[in-house]
Design a protein around this motif. Structure first.
Motif, PDB file in Angstrom:
ATOM      1  N   MET A   1       3.316   4.073   1.795  1.00  0.00           N
ATOM      2  CA  MET A   1       4.594   4.670   2.114  1.00  0.00           C
ATOM      3  C   MET A   1       4.652   5.134   3.561  1.00  0.00           C
ATOM      4  SD  MET A   1       5.532   6.671  -1.351  1.00  0.00           S
ATOM      5  CE  MET A   1       4.097   7.699  -1.292  1.00  0.00           C
ATOM      6  N   SER A   2       3.701   4.743   4.347  1.00  0.00           N
ATOM      7  CA  SER A   2       3.691   5.127   5.746  1.00  0.00           C
ATOM      8  C   SER A   2       4.784   4.383   6.503  1.00  0.00           C
ATOM      9  CB  SER A   2       2.330   4.799   6.364  1.00  0.00           C
ATOM     10  OG  SER A   2       2.377   4.942   7.757  1.00  0.00           O
ATOM     11  N   SER A   3       5.424   5.074   7.435  1.00  0.00           N
ATOM     12  CA  SER A   3       6.423   4.394   8.257  1.00  0.00           C
ATOM     13  C   SER A   3       5.765   3.773   9.498  1.00  0.00           C
ATOM     14  CB  SER A   3       7.539   5.354   8.648  1.00  0.00           C
ATOM     15  OG  SER A   3       7.022   6.420   9.400  1.00  0.00           O
TER      16      SER A   3
ATOM     17  N   TYR B   1      15.588  11.597  -1.838  1.00  0.00           N
ATOM     18  CA  TYR B   1      14.967  10.399  -2.394  1.00  0.00           C
ATOM     19  C   TYR B   1      15.192  10.338  -3.893  1.00  0.00           C
ATOM     20  CZ  TYR B   1      11.345  13.731  -3.704  1.00  0.00           C
ATOM     21  OH  TYR B   1      10.669  14.799  -4.219  1.00  0.00           O
ATOM     22  N   CYS B   2      14.821   9.208  -4.482  1.00  0.00           N
ATOM     23  CA  CYS B   2      14.822   9.054  -5.927  1.00  0.00           C
ATOM     24  C   CYS B   2      13.477   9.550  -6.442  1.00  0.00           C
ATOM     25  CB  CYS B   2      15.033   7.595  -6.334  1.00  0.00           C
ATOM     26  SG  CYS B   2      15.083   7.387  -8.130  1.00  0.00           S
ATOM     27  N   HIS B   3      13.511  10.434  -7.429  1.00  0.00           N
ATOM     28  CA  HIS B   3      12.292  11.033  -7.976  1.00  0.00           C
ATOM     29  C   HIS B   3      11.457  10.052  -8.794  1.00  0.00           C
ATOM     30  CE1 HIS B   3      10.620  14.994  -7.750  1.00  0.00           C
ATOM     31  NE2 HIS B   3      11.794  15.540  -7.580  1.00  0.00           N
TER      32      HIS B   3
ATOM     33  N   HIS C   1       8.711   4.585  -3.665  1.00  0.00           N
ATOM     34  CA  HIS C   1       7.722   3.727  -3.013  1.00  0.00           C
ATOM     35  C   HIS C   1       8.370   2.478  -2.408  1.00  0.00           C
ATOM     36  CE1 HIS C   1       3.851   1.942  -2.194  1.00  0.00           C
ATOM     37  NE2 HIS C   1       4.228   0.846  -2.828  1.00  0.00           N
ATOM     38  N   GLU C   2       9.410   1.966  -3.054  1.00  0.00           N
ATOM     39  CA  GLU C   2      10.080   0.763  -2.565  1.00  0.00           C
ATOM     40  C   GLU C   2      11.131   1.056  -1.496  1.00  0.00           C
ATOM     41  OE1 GLU C   2      11.439  -1.131  -6.128  1.00  0.00           O
ATOM     42  OE2 GLU C   2       9.399  -1.546  -6.798  1.00  0.00           O
TER      43      GLU C   2
END
Length: 108
Positions: free
Chosen positions: A1-3, A88-90, A96-97
């Protein structure tokens, strides 16, 4: 999940001042999956027109539903947290996506 590898999400950043009135129109335009929208450091009422309604900072939203989120403390928060806020979505696979974003807040 790193940018680091892919960069941050390509979104418009919100830039309100602390205390500015703030609302978000939340829409699940999907046809299949529900999501749990969570916004850090901000609260709103489950039923905005009822002053005795439960205070929340996340809401489950099913396909084709929509909500207007009217922040209790405007662009500021109850804890006066100034800075970036993530939403975000929990559901972890969705997060993750890439189903997340952030916005910056400025002080007066």
């Amino acid at each position: 999940m790193s940018s680091w590898l892919y960069g941050g999400p390509a979104i418009e950043l919100l830039r309100p001042y602390a205390g500015d009135p703030a609302k978000i129109r939340l829409i699940n335009a999907g046809i299949k999956e529900s999501h749990v929208f969570h916004l850090y450091n901000h609260q709103w009422r489950l039923e905005p027109d009822d002053p005795k309604s439960t205070i929340i900072d996340f809401i489950s939203i099913s396909p084709q539903e929509c909500y207007t989120i009217d922040f209790l403390h405007g662009a500021d928060s109850y804890n006066h947290m100034i800075g970036d806020a993530i939403w975000y979505c929990h559901l972890y696979p969705h997060f993750h996506e890439g189903m997340w974003a952030y916005g910056g807040y400025m002080t007066n």
